[in-house]
Design an enzyme around this catalytic site. Structure first.
Site, PDB file in Angstrom:
ATOM      1  N   HIS A   1      52.705  64.668   7.497  1.00 53.24           N
ATOM      2  CA  HIS A   1      53.338  64.960   6.207  1.00 53.24           C
ATOM      3  C   HIS A   1      54.551  64.073   5.934  1.00 53.24           C
ATOM      4  CE1 HIS A   1      53.339  67.119   2.592  1.00 53.24           C
ATOM      5  NE2 HIS A   1      53.121  68.340   3.036  1.00 53.24           N
TER       6      HIS A   1
ATOM      7  N   ASP B   1      51.439  62.844   1.299  1.00 58.59           N
ATOM      8  CA  ASP B   1      51.688  64.054   0.554  1.00 58.59           C
ATOM      9  C   ASP B   1      50.352  64.723   0.209  1.00 58.59           C
ATOM     10  OD1 ASP B   1      54.423  63.597   0.593  1.00 58.59           O
ATOM     11  OD2 ASP B   1      54.258  62.248  -1.129  1.00 58.59           O
TER      12      ASP B   1
END
Lengths: 329, 423
Positions: free
Chosen positions: B394, B398
């Site tokens: 992450h 995204d």
């Protein structure tokens, strides 16, 4: 205090010395009359001091050197200009065999106090005949001083000292610096020695020794790296290419233990080769890294094509990287 | 006669350490240059390392099963007629110190600059105790200055295990005994439990899993793809394919191709977070998970986007065959940029994969199952569906790009039809 260019500082030095000493004369190709030299270094001097003290010569460099030497023997202080350092080659025999050896040959009875001024260096798209640094020919010739100022202040102060010196002095002026750098210099008279290197910036981590145009790159890179990387570099302006100010060089190398030598000349056998040998001889047990040289490649001379000239020359980026590499070594 | 040191050789890019699985020689044995002297294992590949000298084995410096950094001295060899002036004793003294602390020192006697050598001599410092911050860990003058300022003068050389002759080693510490027990051997046990030292491979897997889950902030997404047409295509081809190629045509190559094409559309998926830099790779090199009874291996299919389905199938077949026969090659195990894990083979329908460090994502292809689906507006049909479970780093990726990527994979899979050519 008044802001002058490097070129104006040269002009002012000659002007002041001509006013001080009637024995000072100026000659060379196009230096007289209204022109005052191709770069204008002697502009206005013919009008001020007359054609008998500021005059043009034929395009015959051996003759310029010989005349200057003869005048020196007769008690004058001749300032002879070679229009470009590249043009000095026809005069080498006069300079080395006569001017340089005069004192030795006469057992110290005679000397030829001459200043040979000449613009050198690349970075102005000058190509083969207008870009070279010919100083290496004259290094290691006892009897001759070879110097070059790298700042406006030194341009004036060193030239005045050279004119007053009883030794023959080959005075290299970087043509790119002529109009590139400006500085305020004192209005009152001052002299700068012609046998001393100058520690411009004190530092602990490493020593960068340079002169001329590349010194400008060094100063910018060092300031930048001090801020961004915390590298504390000592910077020395070599100034006196021959003889070397060994004491200053060795002292700094011993202090920091890391030395970067930067010149725009070809890598092989330039003045920095002698600097490197001097440091290696005297400071070996204080060294923390190999003595590093940054210079132009070993091609005959500067190319004319802009991209090749750029590739050939030491640049600010190359200087910055070399300092960074040495700091991290 | 002189003593030469053989070190743990470099075993490929980014391999920093390796475990010495098995010695193939013993003290006092004669060895020829290039003879295999040991089996080592790194990054899930085992290989033999050759002797660098001809001579007689003097001493083995590493115990079997020990993990050591690349460059660590592992063996002393007595070499005939060498020009080395170093006496045997001196070599032993200098070569032994690093052995006890292989994690910290590479074991190479550091080359000192003149000023550093002088400062160490003048101040009687222990060179081993000084942390080098220069290139390749070189000790700089500044390092010596800092060391002296820190008050750690007259550093005492730490006692080392190997300085004591093997036979006289006191068995005073259980921990030390454990260290020399080869991998896999049962250390202790009673009726109710079996306690084992993890093998080198298991330890490597463990380290990587911990590294991945502690360093990479994982996030997960799942989409369902309708692969009814793909199932038809594969069923139509599988008999002929096996006859021609000698191995089965599975669904996996189709999934790999779909992923490779989707990565081409969303190349940021092909990235790696490394030391505050995001590196995006141009080659799509898919790591594929291949399980054996003992371990899970992740060989790599390089530039997979340039292969046909048949080309991918034969490469998958080659890699899994090599692994099952224990003959995987180092080059097949490196360079992966994205991992596809065929969890469907275990019957799994949903899973949360751990990213294959230092990649940015792993896709788990779950089992294809038949389900009742609403087709169009008013019809219900039995369709073949599959879940695609994606784990992402992450920091780099995204949800939006990951979702788009998954959608692209899904579309690729749903675009296969009985007309699709696999060549």
């Amino acid at each position: 205090m008044k802001e002058l260019t490097y070129l104006e500082a040269i002009n002012q030095a000659i002007d002041e010395e001509m006013a001080r000493d009637k024995g000072v004369v100026v000659f060379g190709e196009d230096v007289g009359g209204d022109k005052g030299g191709v770069f204008g270094a002697t502009k206005g001097l013919a009008a001020k001091y007359g054609d008998r003290r500021v005059f043009n010569t034929p395009i015959a460099e051996a003759e310029i050197a010989g005349l200057a030497t003869g005048l020196g023997l007769m008690g004058h202080h001749a300032i002879a200009e070679f229009q470009f350092a590249d043009y000095i080659l026809p005069a080498v025999n006069q300079i080395l065999s006569e001017t340089t050896r005069m004192r030795y040959r006469t057992g110290g009875d005679w000397t030829a106090p001459v200043v040979f001024r000449t613009p050198y260096g690349a970075g102005v798209r000058g190509g083969l005949y207008h870009s070279q640094a010919t100083d290496k020919i004259f290094l290691g010739q006892p009897g001759l001083r070879v110097v070059t100022p790298s700042t406006v202040y030194d341009a004036k102060g060193m030239l005045k000292s050279a004119i007053r010196s009883e030794d023959p002095v080959l005075f290299y002026e970087h043509k790119r610096l002529y109009r590139m750098i400006k500085a305020e210099i004192p209005e009152e008279e001052y002299l700068v020695p012609i046998d001393k290197a100058h520690v411009i910036r004190e530092g602990e981590d490493l020593t960068v020794i340079s002169y001329g145009l590349t010194l400008q790159y060094v100063l910018k890179s060092v300031a930048d790296l001090a801020e961004t990387e915390g590298i504390d570099a000592e910077v020395i302006d070599l100034r006196s290419l021959y003889p070397l100010d060994k004491e200053t060089l060795i002292k700094s190398a011993s202090k920091t233990g890391k030395v970067l030598l930067v010149t725009e000349d070809n890598l092989e056998s330039n003045v920095m080769s002698e600097v490197a040998a001097t440091i290696a001889e005297s400071a070996l047990f204080d060294l923390d890294a190999p003595i590093t040289r940054l210079a132009a490649p070993n091609t005959p001379t500067v190319a004319y094509a802009a991209n090749l000239e750029k590739e050939f020359l030491v640049s600010e980026e190359k200087v910055r990287q070399a300092i960074l590499d040495l700091a991290q070594f | 006669m002189s003593i030469e040191i053989i070190k743990m050789p470099g075993l490929g890019e980014s391999v920093t350490e390796a475990s010495l699985e098995k010695w193939l020689t013993a003290p006092n044995e004669s060895i020829q240059k290039y003879d295999p002297i040991a089996e080592v294992m790194s990054d899930k590949v085992s290989t033999e390392i050759p002797a660098s000298f001809t001579g007689v084995v003097k001493k083995l410096l590493i115990n079997e099963g020990d993990m050591v950094p690349i460059g660590t001295p592992i063996m002393e060899v007595e070499v005939e007629g060498s020009t080395g002036k170093v006496s045997v004793n001196e070599v032993e003294e200098t070569s032994q110190q690093p052995v006890a602390t292989p994690e910290e020192k590479t074991g190479k006697k550091p080359r000192l600059s003149p000023v550093v050598a002088r400062m160490i001599e003048e101040n009687n410092l222990d060179v081993e105790a000084i942390q080098g911050t220069g290139n390749n860990g070189r000790i700089t003058k500044t390092d010596v200055r800092k060391f002296m300022k820190s008050g750690a003068k007259e550093g005492i050389k730490p006692p080392t295990i190997s300085e004591q002759p093997q036979t006289e080693r006191p068995v005073s510490s259980v921990a030390k005994v454990e260290e020399v027990v080869p991998a896999k051997e049962i250390v202790t046990g009673d009726d109710r439990k079996i306690i084992q030292k993890p093998s080198a491979t298991r330890r490597m897997i463990a380290d990587r899993m911990v590294k991945s889950t502690t360093e990479i902030p994982h996030a997960w997404l799942v989409v369902e793809a309708d692969v009814t047409e793909l199932v038809k295509l594969r069923n139509q081809l599988k008999a002929d394919y096996e006859k021609e190629n000698g191995h089965k045509l599975t669904y996996f190559p189709f999934f790999l191709q779909a992923v490779a094409r989707a990565i081409r559309q969303y190349p940021v998926m092909n990235s790696s977070w490394q030391q505050d830099q995001i590196i995006q790779y141009k080659d799509v090199n898919l790591s594929i998970a291949v399980a054996t009874e003992e371990y899970l291996y992740v060989p790599v299919i390089k530039q997979i986007d340039q292969r046909s389905i048949a080309g991918i199938a034969s490469e998958v077949n080659r890699l899994s065959r090599d692994i099952k026969q224990g003959q995987m090659k180092m080059e097949d195990m490196q360079g992966g940029t994205f991992t596809v894990n065929n969890t469907g083979t275990f019957g799994s329908v949903q899973s949360m994969g751990v990213i294959n460090y230092p990649q940015a994502a792993i896709l788990q292809v779950e089992s294809i199952r038949k389900e009742l689906k609403v087709v169009g507006d008013n019809e219900v049909a039995i369709r073949d569906v599959v879940n695609l479970c994606l784990s992402i780093d992450h920091r780099i990726l995204d949800g939006l790009v990951a979702g788009n990527f998954l959608k692209a994979v899904k579309e690729q899979l749903e675009a296969y039809s009985v007309q699709t050519s696999i060549y």
